[in-house]
Design a protein around this motif. Structure first.
Motif, mmCIF file in Angstrom:
data_model
loop_
_atom_site.group_PDB
_atom_site.id
_atom_site.type_symbol
_atom_site.label_atom_id
_atom_site.label_comp_id
_atom_site.label_asym_id
_atom_site.label_seq_id
_atom_site.Cartn_x
_atom_site.Cartn_y
_atom_site.Cartn_z
ATOM 1 N N LEU A 135 0.826 -1.202 0.000
ATOM 2 C CA LEU A 135 0.000 0.000 0.000
ATOM 3 C C LEU A 135 0.860 1.253 0.000
ATOM 4 N N SER A 136 0.271 2.345 -0.455
ATOM 5 C CA SER A 136 0.929 3.648 -0.409
ATOM 6 C C SER A 136 0.945 4.161 1.032
ATOM 7 N N GLY A 137 1.716 5.243 1.253
ATOM 8 C CA GLY A 137 1.765 5.833 2.592
ATOM 9 C C GLY A 137 0.406 6.296 3.065
ATOM 10 N N GLY A 138 -0.368 6.906 2.168
ATOM 11 C CA GLY A 138 -1.707 7.362 2.543
ATOM 12 C C GLY A 138 -2.632 6.205 2.875
ATOM 13 N N LEU A 165 2.862 12.915 4.412
ATOM 14 C CA LEU A 165 2.132 12.618 3.184
ATOM 15 C C LEU A 165 2.192 13.783 2.209
ATOM 16 N N ASP A 166 2.005 13.474 0.918
ATOM 17 C CA ASP A 166 1.952 14.547 -0.078
ATOM 18 C C ASP A 166 0.674 15.357 0.101
ATOM 19 N N GLN A 174 -7.409 14.575 5.731
ATOM 20 C CA GLN A 174 -7.937 15.620 6.620
ATOM 21 C C GLN A 174 -9.457 15.689 6.509
ATOM 22 N N ARG A 175 -9.916 15.729 5.277
ATOM 23 C CA ARG A 175 -11.359 15.806 5.029
ATOM 24 C C ARG A 175 -12.087 14.578 5.560
ATOM 25 N N PRO A 270 -5.953 22.742 -7.284
ATOM 26 C CA PRO A 270 -6.088 21.298 -7.467
ATOM 27 C C PRO A 270 -6.647 20.612 -6.225
ATOM 28 N N ILE A 271 -6.274 21.090 -5.035
ATOM 29 C CA ILE A 271 -6.802 20.494 -3.810
ATOM 30 C C ILE A 271 -8.292 20.740 -3.686
#
Length: 277
Positions: A135-138, A165-166, A174-175, A270-271
């Protein structure tokens, strides 16, 4: 849905043994059930020390912490801490890692129902059999979040678990953490250096100053619904927090501004587009 805990600190201070460093002055604080509270400040202001005292991992030198009226003297599975590293067992699958808290607390009879529930909450329902090393870090932090939620905590304490994290992954988490805690009624307390993160996740932010650690300012963040950096209310709260941060840290505004991303307050970023999806 759980009932988030009511937390109160009364005259809490802390002095480290040996060097005699006074990490916290005298903290009197109340956190309402289901509230999301951010502790923000520069390194050395005592915010992580205070978080550890709220969890029961550390005891204050003076004063006391009450959770729903009961004095805290030790950790409890009703108060879960997430750290910077997800601390997963790499040879285990996602579902095995998520079930560890249930196993250690003698609740494996709930695993068959509870593990799929929390994996769906963190959007990893299709990853149950995957090895966490893949898995990725996220995604690994989502596994750590699911493990935390499996015990149905009343309080979730975050010691900057998203800091590595990026930007896109961090914003999504966060959301989602804020949404999950609100939906489940969990009281959320987070430590962060990031002003944007405080505005994104908290109903209220406490800005701390150092030598000794104390609360310099309280900023309320009354933004309903989804939060985007391009929102006018988001920008207003961010500017108020920057000013309080500047005062607490004794830094110039230009230096304080360097601690937050400089995306536009009026143009979707973009966010913003990611959060809208």
């Amino acid at each position: 849905m759980t009932n988030g805990a009511h937390i109160q600190t009364i005259g809490v201070s802390h002095t480290y043994k040996g060097g005699g460093t006074r990490a916290l002055g005298q903290i009197d604080l109340e956190i309402c059930p289901g509230e999301a509270l951010a502790l923000i400040g520069r390194s050395g202001c005592g915010k992580s020390t205070l978080l550890h005292i709220l969890s029961g991992l550390s005891l204050p030198t003076e004063g006391k912490v009450l959770v729903d009226g009961t004095r805290i003297t030790e950790p409890s599975p009703s108060r879960i801490m997430m750290f910077q590293a997800p601390s997963l067992y790499p040879w285990m699958s996602v579902e095995q890692n998520v079930g560890l808290g249930l196993r250690f607390n003698g609740k494996m009879n709930e695993a068959g129902r509870r593990i799929p529930e929390v994996l769906e909450l963190v959007e990893l329902g299709d990853y149950a059999k995957r090895n966490v090393q893949d898995l990725s870090g996220g995604q690994q932090q989502r596994v750590a979040l699911a493990r935390s939620l499996a015990l149905k905590p009343e309080v979730l304490l975050l010691d900057e678990p998203l800091s590595a994290l990026d930007a896109f992954t961090r914003h999504a988490l966060q959301r989602d953490i804020r949404r999950i805690c609100k939906d489940l009624g969990i009281t959320l307390v987070l430590v962060t250096h990031d002003i944007n993160e405080a505005v994104m996740m908290a109903d209220r932010a406490l800005v701390m100053k150092a030598d000794p650690g104390d609360i310099e300012a309280e900023i309320r963040i009354p933004i309903s619904g989804d939060r985007l950096p391009s929102m006018a209310a988001f920008g207003d709260a961010r500017r108020e927090l920057v000013a309080a941060y500047e005062a607490a840290a004794g830094m110039a505004m230009a230096e304080a501004q360097s601690f937050i991303p400089q995306d536009s307050l009026n143009t979707p970023t973009p966010i913003d587009r990611l959060a809208a999806n």
